[in-house]
Design an enzyme around this catalytic site. Structure first.
Site, mmCIF file in Angstrom:
data_model
loop_
_atom_site.group_PDB
_atom_site.id
_atom_site.type_symbol
_atom_site.label_atom_id
_atom_site.label_comp_id
_atom_site.label_asym_id
_atom_site.label_seq_id
_atom_site.Cartn_x
_atom_site.Cartn_y
_atom_site.Cartn_z
ATOM 1 N N GLU A 1 0.822 -1.219 0.000
ATOM 2 C CA GLU A 1 0.000 0.000 0.000
ATOM 3 C C GLU A 1 0.856 1.269 0.000
ATOM 4 O O GLU A 1 0.358 2.354 0.310
ATOM 5 C CB GLU A 1 -0.940 0.009 1.213
ATOM 6 C CG GLU A 1 -1.908 -1.157 1.289
ATOM 7 C CD GLU A 1 -2.968 -1.157 0.183
ATOM 8 O OE1 GLU A 1 -2.997 -0.207 -0.620
ATOM 9 O OE2 GLU A 1 -3.736 -2.114 0.135
ATOM 10 N N HIS B 1 -2.897 2.400 7.994
ATOM 11 C CA HIS B 1 -3.995 1.628 7.420
ATOM 12 C C HIS B 1 -4.247 0.455 8.353
ATOM 13 O O HIS B 1 -3.299 -0.186 8.816
ATOM 14 C CB HIS B 1 -3.616 1.140 6.014
ATOM 15 C CG HIS B 1 -4.567 0.114 5.471
ATOM 16 N ND1 HIS B 1 -5.914 0.338 5.372
ATOM 17 C CD2 HIS B 1 -4.367 -1.145 5.026
ATOM 18 C CE1 HIS B 1 -6.497 -0.736 4.870
ATOM 19 N NE2 HIS B 1 -5.578 -1.663 4.665
ATOM 20 N N HIS C 1 -7.533 -2.634 9.831
ATOM 21 C CA HIS C 1 -8.810 -3.319 9.586
ATOM 22 C C HIS C 1 -9.604 -3.430 10.893
ATOM 23 O O HIS C 1 -9.894 -4.539 11.341
ATOM 24 C CB HIS C 1 -8.562 -4.736 9.051
ATOM 25 C CG HIS C 1 -7.749 -4.823 7.793
ATOM 26 N ND1 HIS C 1 -7.121 -5.992 7.384
ATOM 27 C CD2 HIS C 1 -7.462 -3.903 6.833
ATOM 28 C CE1 HIS C 1 -6.475 -5.786 6.241
ATOM 29 N NE2 HIS C 1 -6.653 -4.524 5.885
ATOM 30 N N GLU D 1 -17.987 12.166 22.758
ATOM 31 C CA GLU D 1 -16.676 12.726 22.436
ATOM 32 C C GLU D 1 -16.359 12.738 20.931
ATOM 33 O O GLU D 1 -15.420 13.415 20.513
ATOM 34 C CB GLU D 1 -15.563 11.966 23.176
ATOM 35 C CG GLU D 1 -15.369 10.557 22.676
ATOM 36 C CD GLU D 1 -14.044 9.930 23.103
ATOM 37 O OE1 GLU D 1 -13.173 10.632 23.621
ATOM 38 O OE2 GLU D 1 -13.916 8.719 22.884
ATOM 39 N N HIS E 1 -13.299 -2.848 3.722
ATOM 40 C CA HIS E 1 -11.875 -3.212 3.846
ATOM 41 C C HIS E 1 -11.272 -2.731 5.173
ATOM 42 O O HIS E 1 -10.709 -3.519 5.918
ATOM 43 C CB HIS E 1 -11.095 -2.664 2.640
ATOM 44 C CG HIS E 1 -9.645 -3.019 2.625
ATOM 45 N ND1 HIS E 1 -8.954 -3.378 1.489
ATOM 46 C CD2 HIS E 1 -8.733 -3.079 3.632
ATOM 47 C CE1 HIS E 1 -7.691 -3.648 1.808
ATOM 48 N NE2 HIS E 1 -7.539 -3.472 3.104
HETATM 49 O O1 2HA Z 1 -0.936 -4.936 3.586
HETATM 50 O O2 2HA Z 1 -3.930 -4.497 4.632
HETATM 51 O O3 2HA Z 1 -4.630 -3.579 2.247
HETATM 52 C C1 2HA Z 1 -2.063 -5.637 3.883
HETATM 53 C C2 2HA Z 1 -3.268 -4.831 3.684
HETATM 54 C C3 2HA Z 1 -3.597 -4.438 2.316
HETATM 55 ZN ZN ZN Z 2 -5.845 -3.693 4.204
#
Ligand code: 2HA
Ligand code: ZN
Length: 276
Positions: A122, A145, A147, A175, A216
């Protein structure tokens, strides 16, 4: 030279990846972090003339993008395919410190990726987000990034639209409007790793520090690790409350008047059109 394993920026990377793993947000190789470093802080730990390897920017995927505003900049970045779970026990394999080369087409590895690895898949989205955020806030240094579980679950039942998603989060805890008064940007499902998703994320980052990647995960940015992690944590907490409520009948809520009152009291510049 000081011991790089003791550098505050490296300790920050270890701590944030460990926390995200512990919270269950970053399974297997999920998630990635990039941190813009200052030359002054880095040169206390590394000989900046010693390039370990030169890596093509357009490496894993066909992602040719203009990185010129970041030429000469230094980043510590999680490695592609690497697990957050393992960063603490082996930072030198799972992390790398790179400089964007003069030609704008390569990155120079100065430390890390010891097993021959390279930056996260990424990387284009991360760099495009840094460029976008630096225009809005010259102090921005972090892009994460992740999840986060409840935020992701919420994507399946809440419309993927900036205003509705932001307003719903704001209502889930008092908050929220103080922590992210600008709201959150939301993207539809898109293929990850591509230039397209990077461009779409960077565009949203002109207005928001946190962008939802539909179905995602999230992209978040900030001036330091606490701000950036805290932003994801607050969104995730609100999403957890949303999911705990589920389809039960809501009999009490934080009204738009309440939200305005909070924002005015804490003097935050909230996105007015989200409370119309
Ligand atoms: O690198 O989360 O979106 C692993 C990820 C890709
Ligand atoms: Zn990811």
């Amino acid at each position: 030279m000081k011991n790089i394993l003791e550098a505050p920026f490296l300790q920050d990377m270890i701590e944030v990846t460990s926390n995200m793993y512990r919270l269950g947000w970053d399974e297997r190789n999920g998630g990635n972090v990039s941190y813009l470093l200052k030359e002054e802080e880095l040169k206390e730990y590394l000989d900046l003339n010693n390039i370990v390897r030169t890596i093509p920017l357009m490496g894993l995927y066909d992602t040719n993008f203009d990185i010129s505003p970041l030429i000469g900049k230094y980043f510590i970045v999680t490695g592609t395919g690497k697990y957050f779970k393992n960063v603490k026990k082996d930072p030198e394999t799972n992390l790398g410190i790179v400089r964007i080369a003069e030609d704008g087409k390569h990155i120079e590895l100065l430390w890390g990726y010891k097993d021959g690895g390279r930056t996260t898949s990424e990387f284009p989205a991360h760099m495009m987000c840094h460029m976008a955020r630096l225009k809005v806030d010259p102090n921005n240094r972090i892009v994460i990034h992740s999840h986060p579980t409840n935020t992701l679950a919420m994507n399946y039942v809440c419309p993927l639209e900036d205003k509705i998603f932001s307003h719903t989060l704001w209502q889930m805890s008092t908050e929220c409007i103080v922590v992210f008064p600008e709201g959150v940007g939301v993207l539809p499902w898109m293929l990850c790793g591509t230039k397209e998703i990077g461009e779409a994320t960077a565009k949203k980052m002109q207005d928001y520090r946190l962008v939802i990647w539909g179905l995602h995960g999230v992209y978040a940015s900030g001036k330091d690790m606490d701000e950036t992690f805290g932003l994801i944590e607050t969104v995730e907490k609100a999403a957890t409350i949303y999911n705990l409520i589920g389809s039960r009948k809501i009999i009490n809520t934080i009204t738009n008047d309440n939200l305005k009152e909070i924002a005015n009291y804490f003097k935050v510049n909230y996105r007015k059109e989200f409370l119309d």
